[in-house]
Design a protein around this motif. Structure first.
Motif, PDB file in Angstrom:
ATOM      1  N   UNK A 162      -3.565   8.928   6.625  1.00 15.47           N
ATOM      2  CA  UNK A 162      -4.357   9.596   5.595  1.00 15.47           C
ATOM      3  C   UNK A 162      -4.898  10.934   6.072  1.00 15.47           C
ATOM      4  N   UNK A 163      -4.837  11.173   7.384  1.00 10.65           N
ATOM      5  CA  UNK A 163      -5.358  12.437   7.894  1.00 10.65           C
ATOM      6  C   UNK A 163      -4.265  13.493   8.020  1.00 10.65           C
ATOM      7  N   UNK A 164      -3.023  13.145   7.652  1.00 12.45           N
ATOM      8  CA  UNK A 164      -1.913  14.077   7.844  1.00 12.45           C
ATOM      9  C   UNK A 164      -1.757  15.021   6.662  1.00 12.45           C
ATOM     10  N   UNK A 165      -1.070  16.119   6.900  1.00 17.55           N
ATOM     11  CA  UNK A 165      -0.719  17.018   5.799  1.00 17.55           C
ATOM     12  C   UNK A 165       0.423  16.395   5.007  1.00 17.55           C
ATOM     13  N   UNK A 177       0.821  -1.210   0.000  1.00 20.41           N
ATOM     14  CA  UNK A 177       0.000   0.000   0.000  1.00 20.41           C
ATOM     15  C   UNK A 177       0.858   1.266   0.000  1.00 20.41           C
ATOM     16  N   UNK A 178       2.180   1.117   0.193  1.00 20.37           N
ATOM     17  CA  UNK A 178       3.064   2.284   0.126  1.00 20.37           C
ATOM     18  C   UNK A 178       3.509   2.557  -1.306  1.00 20.37           C
ATOM     19  N   UNK A 216       2.932   2.589   9.939  1.00 18.61           N
ATOM     20  CA  UNK A 216       3.724   2.868   8.736  1.00 18.61           C
ATOM     21  C   UNK A 216       5.212   2.891   9.077  1.00 18.61           C
ATOM     22  N   UNK A 265      11.226   7.218  -1.590  1.00 25.84           N
ATOM     23  CA  UNK A 265      10.935   7.375  -3.009  1.00 25.84           C
ATOM     24  C   UNK A 265      10.033   8.584  -3.196  1.00 25.84           C
ATOM     25  N   UNK A 277       7.545   0.872  -5.608  1.00 25.19           N
ATOM     26  CA  UNK A 277       8.962   1.190  -5.450  1.00 25.19           C
ATOM     27  C   UNK A 277       9.360   1.142  -3.984  1.00 25.19           C
ATOM     28  N   UNK A 278       8.495   1.706  -3.129  1.00 26.40           N
ATOM     29  CA  UNK A 278       8.806   1.689  -1.706  1.00 26.40           C
ATOM     30  C   UNK A 278       8.800   0.259  -1.183  1.00 26.40           C
ATOM     31  N   UNK A 305       7.267   9.120   6.430  1.00 23.89           N
ATOM     32  CA  UNK A 305       7.923   8.183   5.514  1.00 23.89           C
ATOM     33  C   UNK A 305       9.439   8.205   5.708  1.00 23.89           C
ATOM     34  N   UNK A 338       2.167   8.585  -1.249  1.00 26.14           N
ATOM     35  CA  UNK A 338       0.800   8.253  -0.858  1.00 26.14           C
ATOM     36  C   UNK A 338       0.776   6.904  -0.141  1.00 26.14           C
ATOM     37  N   UNK A 339      -0.207   6.728   0.703  1.00 27.77           N
ATOM     38  CA  UNK A 339      -0.449   5.449   1.362  1.00 27.77           C
ATOM     39  C   UNK A 339      -1.905   5.114   1.083  1.00 27.77           C
ATOM     40  N   UNK A 340      -2.187   3.886   0.608  1.00 30.71           N
ATOM     41  CA  UNK A 340      -3.555   3.567   0.217  1.00 30.71           C
ATOM     42  C   UNK A 340      -4.491   3.385   1.398  1.00 30.71           C
ATOM     43  N   UNK A 341      -3.985   2.702   2.406  1.00 28.21           N
ATOM     44  CA  UNK A 341      -4.892   2.234   3.452  1.00 28.21           C
ATOM     45  C   UNK A 341      -4.756   3.080   4.707  1.00 28.21           C
ATOM     46  N   UNK A 342      -5.734   2.913   5.567  1.00 26.42           N
ATOM     47  CA  UNK A 342      -5.880   3.742   6.748  1.00 26.42           C
ATOM     48  C   UNK A 342      -4.966   3.281   7.881  1.00 26.42           C
ATOM     49  N   UNK A 393     -11.059   6.204   6.120  1.00 24.94           N
ATOM     50  CA  UNK A 393     -10.411   6.755   4.937  1.00 24.94           C
ATOM     51  C   UNK A 393      -9.751   5.633   4.157  1.00 24.94           C
ATOM     52  N   UNK A 394      -9.948   5.629   2.872  1.00 24.17           N
ATOM     53  CA  UNK A 394      -9.227   4.658   2.039  1.00 24.17           C
ATOM     54  C   UNK A 394      -8.670   5.455   0.874  1.00 24.17           C
ATOM     55  N   UNK A 395      -7.365   5.646   0.877  1.00 23.15           N
ATOM     56  CA  UNK A 395      -6.712   6.317  -0.239  1.00 23.15           C
ATOM     57  C   UNK A 395      -6.898   7.815  -0.247  1.00 23.15           C
ATOM     58  N   UNK A 455      -6.086  -1.287   9.547  1.00 18.51           N
ATOM     59  CA  UNK A 455      -5.761  -1.704   8.190  1.00 18.51           C
ATOM     60  C   UNK A 455      -4.766  -2.861   8.119  1.00 18.51           C
ATOM     61  N   UNK A 494       7.053   8.299  -4.138  1.00 16.75           N
ATOM     62  CA  UNK A 494       5.693   7.877  -3.805  1.00 16.75           C
ATOM     63  C   UNK A 494       5.358   8.401  -2.411  1.00 16.75           C
ATOM     64  N   UNK A 543      -8.905  11.618   1.475  1.00 18.50           N
ATOM     65  CA  UNK A 543     -10.107  12.168   2.088  1.00 18.50           C
ATOM     66  C   UNK A 543     -11.234  12.330   1.106  1.00 18.50           C
TER      67      UNK A 543
END
Lengths: 344, 266
Positions: free
Chosen positions: B138-141, A228-229, B97, B83, A232-233, B149, B87-91, A340-342, A283, B85, A344
């Motif tokens: 997912x709630x972070x700036x 989910x990261x 993390x 990297x 590449x990560x 990360x 984004x993180x998909x899941x909550x 939340x999924x992906x 999750x 990337x 807001x």
């Protein structure tokens, strides 16, 4: 596994066993849970029952028990595969059937029943057709989505959706040219799903496949987390995203194919149960993959019970009930927990 | 402590050379910055270090070991990456993390030991995200997520850290804190930075890439000259010395950026 999840798992297991006993006793002929337990005990240990009870015993042991167990197995399998597929394609809207499996299975099953192929397999011919159709569809989706850089999640989803449309078209053509209405009802069964065809004979294969998949998935918890990261990560953490995706794709396709072959494509469970479970336990896949199969199994047992008792002797389509029960539960949970999924 | 060496590294994608015969040393414990215009191959070089791409020629060596001979897990124990990337998909929670950084050290699905938890806690404290530990990522700036990360990369306890534009999304204070942390980490660091002034104060050495070729490398003072910036970035700058540490600092005069009506730079 931490304490709270273990508690969840134990509680759900107890609920599942209770649900199976209750569901095996309910139907047009109502049998008390105590009696149900006695019949099951007699069947398992070779005990004796009175001669006036043979009919009810037959109903419980030969008709309802395999059906209820099949519902539990398929519910567990669909929930687990749903979790896996959502993580694989990194898409909240994915479910086990996004890989083109359900429409492929319908084409296989209907093709066999209309053409009379695979006749050597006897009563299992149609199920075998569905299984082969499901695997064929997955293989096509996989090959079409593959590129030099591995399988891209979005490409996999898009290919699956496109293939599903293609198979639907094939189905329409078969129905249009089929000589009788049998093909139409076959299509309805495979696309809506149901456990009406359950027998002891149809249980072992799907049970072994689903249990094996659940066991294998225990090893993949952290790998699914890391996916989910981003690929590449994940790679920088020593997890080869492409090979994980390839392996789990095969696992998901075989499991879904085996389930579709015995129960048709039952929607919604594989889409919503993963989300509900993530809302409840977070999750992390090590937790989700323990709880989701249990939730899926309990839900499916009750949904099947409702479908065959509410307007008996007719049966409501399972997908209609899963949605009627699941949508409100899902919406309430989602709003209350700020899920939340992906993003807001 | 390990040294990272690029030995004639070449990367070709679909017949297009992206990186050509790169020779560069990242000495043990030093911070080396990689700068260059967009599309000059910086990220590709980093990808070869964290194994997202394989070289088509030459090798990346960790001390004397060719990375290609290590399994992904073996190299992940020694090299951590940030990297692009983000984004993180899941909550997941922030703590979860960061704990992913322990993945290469935990065979199979073994759960975190007390020491693993200490390492994660320490990494979160260093990136100033400990108070966010139970929050959803997912709630972070964007900046907070970037720090999470980076904490995840530190939790990997690597000998070598490679970071692709780590200062993205960060406010000024966290940019400065991050580069200070990299300097004091004692690890071998290879970092892509866009801000040449930050690179000049934070890096021991700088390598300049243009069109996949290393056009200059050396100390910031040697490399960051008005001539090189003109040649590589197409911008005129004045270079002054930082009054306290002597690092070269670039001053831009906007006149060089003015655009005449034909769309040509004046």
């Amino acid at each position: 596994m931490d304490g709270s999840v273990l508690g969840f798992a134990v509680a759900l297991s107890v609920v599942l066993v209770g649900s199976v006993l209750v569901a095996a006793g309910l139907g047009p002929a109502v049998i008390a849970p105590g009696e149900t337990v006695r019949y099951l005990w007699a069947a398992l240990t070779g005990g004796e029952i009175g001669s006036d009870e043979v009919t009810t015993y037959q109903i419980v042991w030969q008709i309802r028990t395999p059906r209820v167990l099949l519902a539990a197995i398929v519910g567990a399998g669909l929930a687990a595969v749903g979790v896996v597929v959502q993580a694989l394609v990194r898409n909240a809207l994915a479910d086990p059937f996004i890989l083109g499996v359900s429409s492929g299975a319908s084409v296989g099953a209907v093709g066999v029943s209309v053409s009379g192929g695979l006749a050597g397999l006897g009563i299992y011919a149609v199920s075998a057709g569905a299984f082969l159709g499901a695997l064929g569809a997955s293989l096509l989706v996989y090959l079409a989505a593959r590129s030099a850089a591995g399988i891209m999640p979005l490409r996999l989803v898009l290919t699956g959706v496109a293939m599903a449309f293609g198979f639907q078209a094939v189905l329409s053509v078969i129905i249009y040219f089929a000589p009788d209405s049998e093909a139409t009802s076959a299509v309805l069964f495979w696309t809506m799903g149901g456990f009406g065809a359950a027998t002891w004979g149809s249980l072992p294969v799907v049970a072994v496949v689903v249990l094996a998949v659940l066991v294998v998935l225990r090893r993949y918890g952290r790998a699914l987390d890391v996916l989910s990261l981003g690929d590449e990560t994940a790679g920088s953490l020593g997890v080869d995203a492409s090979s994980v995706r390839r392996g789990l794709f095969v696992l998901a396709a075989v499991a879904t194919g085996a389930m579709v072959a015995v129960s048709g494509a039952i929607g919604f469970v594989g889409l919503v149960v993963p989300h509900v479970v993530r809302i409840l336990v977070g999750a992390a896949h090590a937790r989700v993959l323990v709880v989701a199969p249990l939730v899926g199994a309990v839900l499916m047992v009750w949904v099947d019970l409702v479908s065959r008792t509410v307007v008996a002797p007719r049966e409501l389509p399972l997908g209609a009930i899963t949605a009627l029960v699941g949508v409100p539960v899902f919406v309430v949970l989602m709003r209350r927990r700020g899920y939340l999924f992906g993003g807001r | 402590m390990a040294e990272l060496t690029f030995d004639e590294l070449s990367v070709t994608v679909d017949q297009h050379p992206i990186v050509r015969e790169l020779r560069l040393d990242v000495p043990a414990g030093e911070v080396v910055g990689l700068v260059g215009p967009n599309g000059s191959g910086k990220s590709t070089v980093l990808r070869c270090v964290y194994r997202a791409m394989a070289p088509s020629g030459g090798a990346v060596r960790l001390d004397t070991t060719d990375l290609a001979t290590l399994t992904p897990r073996e190299s992940a124990k020694r090299i951590a990456a940030l990297t692009q990337e983000n984004s993180v998909d899941l909550d997941f929670t922030v703590a979860e993390v960061v704990a992913f950084g322990r993945t290469p050290h935990l065979p199979g699905n073994r759960s975190l030991s007390a020491r693993d938890r200490d390492v994660c806690r320490d990494a979160m404290a260093r990136l100033d995200v400990l108070r966010l530990a139970e929050r959803s990522v997912l709630s972070l700036s964007g900046g907070e997520r970037q720090r999470v990360l980076i904490a995840r990369a530190l939790a990997q306890e690597p000998e070598v850290l490679v970071l692709d534009e780590p200062t993205n999304h960060l406010d000024l204070r966290h940019q400065v804190e991050l580069l200070t942390l990299l300097r004091n980490s004692g690890r071998t660091v290879l970092v892509v930075v866009h801000d040449l002034n930050l690179a000049a104060v934070a890096c021991d050495r700088i390598g300049v890439l243009a069109g996949g070729v290393l056009v200059a490398s050396g100390t910031p003072a040697d490399v960051l000259t008005p001539e090189l910036v003109r040649e590589v970035f197409g911008v005129d700058v004045v270079v002054v010395r930082h009054p306290e540490n002597g690092a070269p600092q670039l001053l831009h005069s906007l006149s060089t950026l003015e655009v005449d009506p034909d769309g040509q730079r004046a």
